[in-house]
Scaffold this active site. Structure first.
Site, PDB file in Angstrom:
ATOM      1  N   GLY A  15       0.620  -1.392  -0.249  1.00 22.02           N
ATOM      2  CA  GLY A  15       0.123  -0.064  -0.010  1.00 22.02           C
ATOM      3  C   GLY A  15       1.282   1.387  -0.145  1.00 22.02           C
ATOM      4  O   GLY A  15       1.618   1.387   1.048  1.00 22.02           O
TER       5      GLY A  15
ATOM      6  N   GLY B 270      -0.826   4.648  -0.192  1.00 17.65           N
ATOM      7  CA  GLY B 270      -1.458   5.456  -0.351  1.00 17.65           C
ATOM      8  C   GLY B 270      -0.596   6.916   0.502  1.00 17.65           C
ATOM      9  O   GLY B 270       0.858   6.996   0.949  1.00 17.65           O
ATOM     10  N   ARG B 271      -1.708   7.421   1.257  1.00 21.80           N
ATOM     11  CA  ARG B 271      -1.202   8.309   1.915  1.00 21.80           C
ATOM     12  C   ARG B 271      -0.483   7.768   3.560  1.00 21.80           C
ATOM     13  O   ARG B 271       0.711   8.861   3.679  1.00 21.80           O
ATOM     14  CB  ARG B 271      -2.362   9.516   2.308  1.00 21.80           C
ATOM     15  CG  ARG B 271      -2.854  10.195   1.290  1.00 21.80           C
ATOM     16  CD  ARG B 271      -3.758  11.194   1.727  1.00 21.80           C
ATOM     17  NE  ARG B 271      -4.726  11.045   3.176  1.00 21.80           N
ATOM     18  CZ  ARG B 271      -5.667  11.415   3.773  1.00 21.80           C
ATOM     19  NH1 ARG B 271      -5.270  12.885   3.836  1.00 21.80           N
ATOM     20  NH2 ARG B 271      -6.348  11.270   3.925  1.00 21.80           N
ATOM     21  N   VAL B 272      -0.878   6.874   4.146  1.00 20.33           N
ATOM     22  CA  VAL B 272      -0.428   6.234   5.083  1.00 20.33           C
ATOM     23  C   VAL B 272       1.134   5.568   4.444  1.00 20.33           C
ATOM     24  O   VAL B 272       2.151   5.171   5.412  1.00 20.33           O
ATOM     25  CB  VAL B 272      -0.964   5.385   6.159  1.00 20.33           C
ATOM     26  CG1 VAL B 272      -0.263   5.034   7.131  1.00 20.33           C
ATOM     27  CG2 VAL B 272      -1.915   5.933   6.341  1.00 20.33           C
ATOM     28  N   GLY B 273       1.006   5.062   4.121  1.00 15.85           N
ATOM     29  CA  GLY B 273       2.064   4.002   3.296  1.00 15.85           C
ATOM     30  C   GLY B 273       3.341   5.582   2.753  1.00 15.85           C
ATOM     31  O   GLY B 273       4.055   4.838   2.790  1.00 15.85           O
TER      32      GLY B 273
ATOM     33  N   GLU C 110     -11.419  11.569   5.282  1.00 14.96           N
ATOM     34  CA  GLU C 110     -11.075  11.203   4.309  1.00 14.96           C
ATOM     35  C   GLU C 110     -12.234  11.391   3.366  1.00 14.96           C
ATOM     36  O   GLU C 110     -12.886  12.285   4.071  1.00 14.96           O
ATOM     37  CB  GLU C 110     -11.291   9.343   4.121  1.00 14.96           C
ATOM     38  CG  GLU C 110     -11.129   8.527   5.326  1.00 14.96           C
ATOM     39  CD  GLU C 110      -9.238   8.674   5.179  1.00 14.96           C
ATOM     40  OE1 GLU C 110      -9.282   8.763   3.513  1.00 14.96           O
ATOM     41  OE2 GLU C 110      -8.604   8.462   5.922  1.00 14.96           O
TER      42      GLU C 110
ATOM     43  N   LYS D 208     -13.047   0.384  15.951  1.00 13.85           N
ATOM     44  CA  LYS D 208     -11.600   0.337  16.774  1.00 13.85           C
ATOM     45  C   LYS D 208     -12.140   0.131  18.071  1.00 13.85           C
ATOM     46  O   LYS D 208     -11.041  -0.852  18.808  1.00 13.85           O
ATOM     47  CB  LYS D 208     -11.176   2.138  17.138  1.00 13.85           C
ATOM     48  CG  LYS D 208     -10.701   2.519  15.847  1.00 13.85           C
ATOM     49  CD  LYS D 208     -10.750   3.967  15.715  1.00 13.85           C
ATOM     50  CE  LYS D 208      -9.821   4.226  14.500  1.00 13.85           C
ATOM     51  NZ  LYS D 208      -9.994   6.339  14.036  1.00 13.85           N
TER      52      LYS D 208
END
Length: 337
Positions: free
Chosen positions: A15, A17-20, A203, A218
């Site tokens: 991944g 995306g923004r986090v990866g 998001e 969570k």
């Protein structure tokens, strides 16, 4: 503290995306600091995204997509990278649930630890993942799936052991807290969501934040770590933040309170998570939250309540939680460390 010995840790990332991307960039810019401070030299060897993958030299940036190649089977990628840890940062969507589960199971069955910020497969494959880890002697860490930079998952997994915790009360979704405060200030829900998106808090699709689904997820995961509840069996009851919430948020603020989307789980109601819109008052840790902050209170009748709050609702916060979990798995613990 400077470590005399440094442990190399090879990582395969799924991944970008923004986090990866935030994760890779942080390792690239702070890798030497992590090695010096924690004795762990994290090397991202392979990045996989979509139908392509790229090889890194372990310390360099991600090459342009023109240099990427078609995906190889994950087992081959893990073996080729001599991977110690497999990191997941793919979206937590139903469409990718089975893919995320099979990736994680493949890694575990090949003796590779898993660190994940992806939630979807944890809800449906918890038992299978746990069994695979037990059989292979590997570990799974999920800090990024339980609150990004907020270390609530760590408390649930280990720090609350022996304290007799019987309940969790939390605002684990920064978007919900931010939107409710904007509604109390007079914004429409559309304006509040747009502002959250503009700031990088929400998001593009905030429905899971506003419906309570993300908060419930969570709490399910924290309860699984704390009480060994199987998330697959946990029921959810949830209030939704919608246009009709605005009037209530303003009224609560006029009385000196703050409306919060509070997620709750308790041993007295096994396998049930509730997310309710609750009026909070000064002195309540959930009242004190500002902007997109999050908080979790672990209720212990004998040990007293333990609250952790703060943490960035931002891709970097989630990326840092991945780093934290890698260090937890790989650090050569000695003495007080």
């Amino acid at each position: 503290m400077k470590h005399a010995a440094v442990t190399p840790v090879n990582v395969v990332l799924s991944g970008l995306g923004r986090v990866g991307r935030a994760f890779v960039e942080h390792i690239h810019s702070h890798g030497d600091d992590l090695a010096r401070e924690y004795g762990v030299h994290v090397r991202v060897k392979t990045v996989r995204a979509g139908t392509e993958q790229c090889l890194l030299d372990g310390d360099g940036p991600v090459p342009p997509r023109s240099d990427w190649r078609p995906l190889t089977p994950l087992r081959s990628a893990l073996n080729g990278a001599e991977a110690d840890i497999f990191v997941q940062a793919i979206p937590s969507t139903p469409a990718l649930r089975e893919f995320a589960a099979e990736e994680a199971l493949t890694a575990l069955r090949n003796g590779v630890h898993v660190v994940t910020a992806t939630k979807s497969h944890l809800l449906t494959h918890w038992s299978r993942l746990g069994q695979a880890a037990a059989e292979s002697g590997t570990r799974i860490r999920i800090s990024g799936a339980t609150g990004a930079a907020l270390p609530a998952g760590d408390l649930a997994r280990s720090a609350m052991r022996g304290l007799g915790c019987n309940g969790i009360r939390a605002c684990p979704n920064g978007t919900a807290t931010f939107v409710l405060d904007r509604l109390a200030a007079g914004d429409s829900i559309d304006d509040a969501v747009r502002e959250a998106q503009r700031r990088g808090i929400a998001e593009a699709d905030p429905s899971a934040d506003l419906s309570g689904a993300d908060s419930a997820t969570k709490l399910k995961l924290m309860a699984a770590l704390l009480w060994a509840w199987n998330p697959e069996c946990v029921r959810v009851e949830s209030d939704e933040i919608d246009a009709g919430t605005s009037e209530r948020a303003v009224a609560v603020a006029a009385r000196g309170g703050r409306l919060r989307a509070v997620a709750q789980a308790h041993l007295a109601a096994p396998h049930l998570v509730r997310v309710v819109l609750e009026e909070t008052a000064p002195g309540d840790p959930l009242y004190a939250l500002a902007g997109p902050e999050k908080a979790v209170t672990f209720q212990s009748p004998d040990g007293g309540d333990v609250t952790v709050s703060g943490g960035r609702s931002h891709p970097l916060g989630a990326a840092l939680s991945l780093v934290r979990d890698i260090i937890d798995i790989a650090s050569p613990h000695r003495g007080f460390r």
